[in-house]
Design an enzyme around this catalytic site. Structure first.
Site, PDB file in Angstrom:
ATOM      1  N   ASP A   1       0.820  -1.224   0.000  1.00 45.55           N
ATOM      2  CA  ASP A   1       0.000   0.000   0.000  1.00 45.55           C
ATOM      3  C   ASP A   1       0.849   1.268   0.000  1.00 45.55           C
ATOM      4  O   ASP A   1       1.803   1.379   0.751  1.00 45.55           O
ATOM      5  CB  ASP A   1      -0.853   0.048   1.282  1.00 45.55           C
ATOM      6  CG  ASP A   1      -1.930  -1.014   1.306  1.00 45.55           C
ATOM      7  OD1 ASP A   1      -2.953  -0.795   1.975  1.00 45.55           O
ATOM      8  OD2 ASP A   1      -1.738  -2.071   0.669  1.00 45.55           O
TER       9      ASP A   1
ATOM     10  N   HIS B   1      -9.016   0.129  -2.455  1.00 39.33           N
ATOM     11  CA  HIS B   1      -9.204   1.563  -2.592  1.00 39.33           C
ATOM     12  C   HIS B   1      -9.199   2.035  -4.043  1.00 39.33           C
ATOM     13  O   HIS B   1      -9.396   3.225  -4.309  1.00 39.33           O
ATOM     14  CB  HIS B   1      -8.142   2.327  -1.785  1.00 39.33           C
ATOM     15  CG  HIS B   1      -8.508   2.448  -0.336  1.00 39.33           C
ATOM     16  ND1 HIS B   1      -9.048   3.591   0.205  1.00 39.33           N
ATOM     17  CD2 HIS B   1      -8.444   1.551   0.670  1.00 39.33           C
ATOM     18  CE1 HIS B   1      -9.290   3.396   1.497  1.00 39.33           C
ATOM     19  NE2 HIS B   1      -8.924   2.160   1.803  1.00 39.33           N
TER      20      HIS B   1
ATOM     21  N   HIS C   1      -3.947  -8.098  -3.370  1.00 40.06           N
ATOM     22  CA  HIS C   1      -4.002  -7.028  -2.380  1.00 40.06           C
ATOM     23  C   HIS C   1      -4.534  -7.472  -1.010  1.00 40.06           C
ATOM     24  O   HIS C   1      -3.913  -7.225   0.015  1.00 40.06           O
ATOM     25  CB  HIS C   1      -4.850  -5.859  -2.892  1.00 40.06           C
ATOM     26  CG  HIS C   1      -4.996  -4.775  -1.874  1.00 40.06           C
ATOM     27  ND1 HIS C   1      -3.975  -3.891  -1.566  1.00 40.06           N
ATOM     28  CD2 HIS C   1      -6.011  -4.448  -1.058  1.00 40.06           C
ATOM     29  CE1 HIS C   1      -4.367  -3.080  -0.605  1.00 40.06           C
ATOM     30  NE2 HIS C   1      -5.602  -3.380  -0.279  1.00 40.06           N
TER      31      HIS C   1
ATOM     32  N   HIS D   1      -2.823  -4.555   2.414  1.00 37.58           N
ATOM     33  CA  HIS D   1      -4.140  -4.294   3.007  1.00 37.58           C
ATOM     34  C   HIS D   1      -4.136  -3.982   4.503  1.00 37.58           C
ATOM     35  O   HIS D   1      -5.065  -3.378   5.005  1.00 37.58           O
ATOM     36  CB  HIS D   1      -5.043  -5.500   2.744  1.00 37.58           C
ATOM     37  CG  HIS D   1      -6.513  -5.253   2.873  1.00 37.58           C
ATOM     38  ND1 HIS D   1      -7.151  -4.130   2.425  1.00 37.58           N
ATOM     39  CD2 HIS D   1      -7.492  -6.026   3.388  1.00 37.58           C
ATOM     40  CE1 HIS D   1      -8.451  -4.219   2.655  1.00 37.58           C
ATOM     41  NE2 HIS D   1      -8.684  -5.374   3.252  1.00 37.58           N
TER      42      HIS D   1
ATOM     43  N   SER E   1     -19.378  20.570  -8.131  1.00 35.69           N
ATOM     44  CA  SER E   1     -19.021  21.977  -8.033  1.00 35.69           C
ATOM     45  C   SER E   1     -18.585  22.343  -6.620  1.00 35.69           C
ATOM     46  O   SER E   1     -18.046  23.410  -6.391  1.00 35.69           O
ATOM     47  CB  SER E   1     -20.242  22.829  -8.403  1.00 35.69           C
ATOM     48  OG  SER E   1     -21.312  22.480  -7.533  1.00 35.69           O
TER      49      SER E   1
ATOM     50  N   ASP F   1     -26.239  32.874  -3.182  1.00 39.22           N
ATOM     51  CA  ASP F   1     -27.695  32.814  -3.046  1.00 39.22           C
ATOM     52  C   ASP F   1     -28.196  31.389  -3.104  1.00 39.22           C
ATOM     53  O   ASP F   1     -28.011  30.716  -4.103  1.00 39.22           O
ATOM     54  CB  ASP F   1     -28.368  33.607  -4.184  1.00 39.22           C
ATOM     55  CG  ASP F   1     -27.982  35.053  -4.111  1.00 39.22           C
ATOM     56  OD1 ASP F   1     -27.638  35.613  -5.159  1.00 39.22           O
ATOM     57  OD2 ASP F   1     -28.017  35.586  -2.984  1.00 39.22           O
TER      58      ASP F   1
ATOM     59  N   GLU G   1     -16.934  24.780   3.345  1.00 41.35           N
ATOM     60  CA  GLU G   1     -17.196  25.774   4.371  1.00 41.35           C
ATOM     61  C   GLU G   1     -18.054  25.181   5.474  1.00 41.35           C
ATOM     62  O   GLU G   1     -17.828  25.391   6.653  1.00 41.35           O
ATOM     63  CB  GLU G   1     -17.967  26.925   3.727  1.00 41.35           C
ATOM     64  CG  GLU G   1     -17.579  28.293   4.212  1.00 41.35           C
ATOM     65  CD  GLU G   1     -18.391  29.344   3.477  1.00 41.35           C
ATOM     66  OE1 GLU G   1     -17.868  29.839   2.466  1.00 41.35           O
ATOM     67  OE2 GLU G   1     -19.517  29.632   3.920  1.00 41.35           O
TER      68      GLU G   1
END
Lengths: 185, 724
Positions: B186, B248, B299, B470, B651, B691, B698
């Site tokens: 890993d 992963h 893995h 792992h 976004s 708006d 945040e």
């Protein structure tokens, strides 16, 4: 060759300084009175579980782990003392023979009751022996040599770990600070 | 002085060939001193080892609990979609099979050609086909913290994708011509470790072949750079670089563990496309590597049903996320875990996690349809060359990218489930000391497999060793199952600076592994063992305190069970019991006592004041209902994951309505009632400049945990790192 009598300017402790308890009877766990409180026993159980490596969490540890567990709980027996309470097992037994919690308790109790644990002062006193100039420091090299050759010898990497960061530029160790370092864990 | 053993400690030096005593110290005192020091030293070491052990315990339990959470969440979301619930619509896109079918259409979607690289860009400009010097340049650039332009990223990924598609499910490598193969475990986005390995061992080349055993991404901050480096080397030396898929390498896991966030942060404009392409690339990564037909590198591990012959035949790319089987028409049990499964998972006491849960339905399909293959069948398949595999693949049909299970004539619904289980086991399983094979409830996927399963597997496939990763190991590697299974972990300082070393292996024709260990930080070399242990321990305790605080309401109810008279005090014993139960963390709580609580002289705890030691950062949170805050804090990773899923255009911003929907979803998942009022309160407390929109970052930032004492003393706010 007849062995010569060695000079001992200070009277030694009544028992020989050798850690081996000669002529002591075999350890009998049944003779031990458990004086721990219930709280303490719970604490020990927690620690015991941490050392338990059995697949089904059977609350068992190997003989080899017993000494580590006792030490992890704050005692500082010699290796010989550990061997004694385990009934002087053979080297092979250490990895294979198992100890359950109920068998562990009397062993731990015995170690806890033992006198002569060594206080801060004893420890400093012991190191002062090597303080040739009487200035509060000992030579790191000397200490290393002693720890690796006498008593219950430490291995080189163990000594390295012990001394890590303790020696000053001249290879000297302030032993009071050193003792505080060792005892503060 | 005669012969015989001297009893005094005399230090000698050689002078003119004779021993000259330097100092003479009285024997008894010296001996006593030595023994005293040795005793104390041994105690010191034992106590340190114990601290290290429970610290490790803390980190690992929390890590696995997080993984389990993610799987539960994913299954829950799947349930919503499958049962056509309204909230399901919000998140169904993550389950939607890719609509576009043909290669050319995909290539157009991922096209990089219209992406302009500005003059001002000072990073590497790649031309294809890649050359060795370009790759070396790329490594150098990343070392200097440069970022590769998205145009080249897409181009490189497209080339990688083309190559991966023709690779078999199981890489076959040989150590012919005395070549030693280097194997890494890993890496988890820790570029420093990869660079250190290259520095010590040399970069991949024809003389220095490599196998990378999965989990290249997540948690660390340079996951994309590691991928780009590994893929570049793969393109330049396709016969000498081999990649295995890890658990992963899965876009659903990436949503929670940081890779998605990293890519979107570094590539604001094209991040979404890059992630989409990576989603496909991950599914095309080979599942395992076999060296000299004797050593298996995978893995996670194996289970008692793992069959390499079967694995060789499956269409691995159909499993973009291994957390769920490909969609089936029927909503029967098998792959879909109902909400009841979630309950049973949480009820299983962690103390018994390694016990046979014979009454537990195996949620991952039946074994009966699967047939054991004989040794001969496997060898026949093993000898198939890459060309033959390619041919077989082409023969399968014009649309290898189609994820419609119906179109694949070789497997019906039952086989799909078996195939899925095969992959899941290979990527998620962990070895255990006891014989047998049980579902891995701690992680939520794969199995725990025992030494007898290893023996049987190795003999059936004529293999001698399994190398897997792992699991983080303190020394970077660890043997088990009578040295037949080797765990290899290459991300040093994984939990914390100084927590563990990383390791890689060199394997020559004698197939005896040779280990190299390292720790990638100047800082760690300076730390003594005591300091590393101390630092890691502090970090673990901090994380644990956060967990305790996050479970405040649950804990207070549990405490009140023991405090019927409402005195605000409970005994330490009761505290330990309550905490163990509520947190579902199997830890030595009693041993951690001194680090977590202050007891009164009569061994009691004032639990209300205990909780008051920690508090919220947000200033506007007084009006928000306490339980909502608790929920938010406790499940922030889950919440953040859901946010990212709901945020379909990536976004980083959610509308108020979507925000509300997310909370309702979370409420459903947790089976909690979160009132609309509570949600509105939350909205008010966030400073929304935009708006009707909320910035996810945040929002999450506003609800961080701080140490109240620090706050009051006027220090800068102490923000705890949410590494988990």
């Amino acid at each position: 060759m007849a062995p010569k009598k060695k000079e001992e300017p200070k009277p030694a402790a009544p028992k020989a300084p050798e850690p081996e308890p000669v002529k002591e009877p075999e350890f009998d766990p049944k003779e031990v009175q458990i004086e721990f409180t219930a709280e303490q026993i719970e604490d020990f159980k927690d620690a015991f579980q941490l050392f338990d490596r059995t697949p089904l969490n059977e609350m068992k540890i190997t003989y080899g782990q017993c000494g580590d567990l006792i030490r992890a709980l704050g005692q500082n027996p010699t290796n010989a003392e550990v061997m004694y309470v385990l009934g002087k097992p053979k080297p092979d037994d250490m990895a294979t023979k198992m100890l359950d919690f109920d068998s562990f308790l009397p062993i731990h109790q015995h170690i806890c009751k033992a006198k002569d644990r060594g206080t801060f002062e004893d420890f400093v006193e012991g190191l002062r022996v090597f303080d040739k100039e009487g200035n509060g420091t000992v030579m790191g090299a000397e200490l290393r040599h002693v720890l690796q050759t006498l008593g219950e010898k430490l291995k080189e990497d163990e000594v390295e770990q012990l001394m890590a960061g303790q020696e000053d530029a001249n290879g000297c160790i302030n032993y009071e600070a050193f003792v505080k370092h060792i005892m503060a864990s | 002085m005669g012969c015989g053993v001297s009893k005094s400690s005399e230090f000698y030096s050689k002078k003119d060939g004779k021993d000259v005593p330097l100092i003479v110290v009285p024997a008894a005192t010296t001996m006593r001193a030595a023994v005293l020091i040795q005793r104390w030293y041994r105690r010191y070491v034992a106590r340190k080892e114990m601290r290290r052990r429970y610290t490790w315990n803390i980190f690992q339990s929390m890590e696995y609990a997080g993984e389990q959470d993610q799987i539960k969440l994913y299954n829950f979301l799947g349930y919503l979609v499958d049962n056509f619930t309204p909230s399901g619509n919000l998140i169904s896109h993550i389950f939607r099979d890719n609509e576009v079918c043909r290669d050319t259409e995909w290539e157009r979607y991922f096209s990089y050609e219209n992406i302009d690289v500005p003059e001002i860009y000072s990073g590497p400009r790649l031309t294809f086909p890649l050359t060795v010097s370009q790759v070396a340049g790329l490594v150098e650039a990343f070392k200097n913290k440069q970022q590769l332009h998205s145009r080249y990223v897409l181009q490189l990924l497209l080339e990688t994708w083309k190559l991966l598609r023709i690779l078999p499910n199981i890489n076959r490598v040989s150590t012919c011509q005395s070549k030693e193969i280097t194997i890494c475990g890993d890496l988890h986005g820790q570029l420093e470790d990869l660079l250190l390995i290259f520095y010590k061992n040399g970069m991949p080349s024809q003389g220095t072949p490599y196998v990378f055993n999965g989990d290249f991404v997540d948690r660390g901050k340079d996951s994309i750079e590691i991928l780009l480096i590994l893929f570049s080397f793969l393109l330049v030396y396709p016969g000498d670089v081999h990649l295995n898929r890890g658990n992963h390498e899965d876009h659903i896991i990436n949503l929670r563990y940081g890779f998605t966030k990293e890519v979107l942060g570094k590539y604001r404009l094209h991040g979404k496309r890059i992630l989409k392409l990576l989603q496909k690339i991950f599914s095309w990564l080979p599942l395992a590597t076999v060296i000299d037909q004797r050593v298996l590198i995978v893995h996670g591990g194996i289970s008692d049903t793992t069959d390499l012959a079967l694995i060789t035949r499956i269409d691995r790319h159909r499993y973009e996320s291994v957390l769920r089987p490909p969609k089936r028409k029927s909503a029967l049990s098998g792959g879909q875990s109902s909400l009841d499964d979630d309950d049973s998972l949480s009820n299983i006491s962690l103390h018994n996690r390694r016990r046979a849960s014979l009454t537990n339905d195996k949620p991952f399909g039946t074994r009966d349809s699967f047939q054991r293959r004989s040794l001969q069948d496997f060898s026949a398949t093993v000898n198939q060359t890459v060309e033959e595999e390619q041919e077989a693949r082409r023969r399968q049909g014009p649309n290898p990218l189609s994820s419609e299970s119906e179109s694949d004539s070789t497997s019906g619904p039952d086989n799909t489930n078996d195939e899925w289980k095969q992959i899941l086991d290979m990527l998620w399983s962990d070895p255990m000391a006891q014989n047998g094979c049980f579902p891995n409830e701690l992680r939520g996927g794969g199995c725990y497999w025992g030494p007898n399963v290893t023996e049987e597997f190795l003999s059936r496939h004529n293999l001698q060793l399994i190398i897997r990763s792992h699991e983080c190991k303190q020394e970077g590697y660890e043997f088990c199952h009578n040295r037949k299974v080797l765990t290899l972990f290459s991300a040093s300082n994984y939990y914390e600076v100084g927590s563990n070393r990383g390791a890689y292996i060199r394997l020559g024709p004698n197939l005896v592994p040779y280990f190299i260990q390292y720790q990638a930080s100047d800082l760690t070399r300076e730390l003594t063992l005591k300091q590393s242990v101390g630092r890691t321990e502090r970090s673990a305790l901090k994380a644990l305190k956060e967990q305790l605080f996050a479970n405040k309401s649950g804990l207070i109810s549990a405490f009140q069970e023991y405090d019927k008279d409402n005195t605000g005090r409970i005994s330490f014993n009761d505290w330990a019991k309550a905490v163990g139960t509520v947190l579902h963390l199997d830890l030595p709580w009693r041993m951690l006592r001194s680090q977590l609580v202050t007891l009164t002289p009569d061994n009691m705890l004032n639990y209300h004041s205990w909780f008051n030691e920690l508090s919220w950062k947000g200033r506007n949170t007084e009006h928000v209902e306490q339980t909502v805050l608790d929920t938010l804090y406790k499940h922030r990773s889950t919440l953040e994951t859901i946010f990212r899923i709901v945020d379909t255009d990536n976004s980083g911003v959610l509308s108020f309505e979507d925000f509300r929907q997310t909370w309702r979803l979370l409420g459903d998942f947790l089976k909690m009632q979160i009132s609309d009022e509570a949600i509105s309160d939350l909205l008010v407390s966030i400073d929304t400049n935009k708006d009707g929109n909320i910035d996810i970052e945040e929002f999450m930032e506003a609800f961080r945990l701080v140490d109240r004492h620090r706050l009051e003393r006027g220090n800068t706010v102490f923000i705890t790192k949410d590494k988990l």
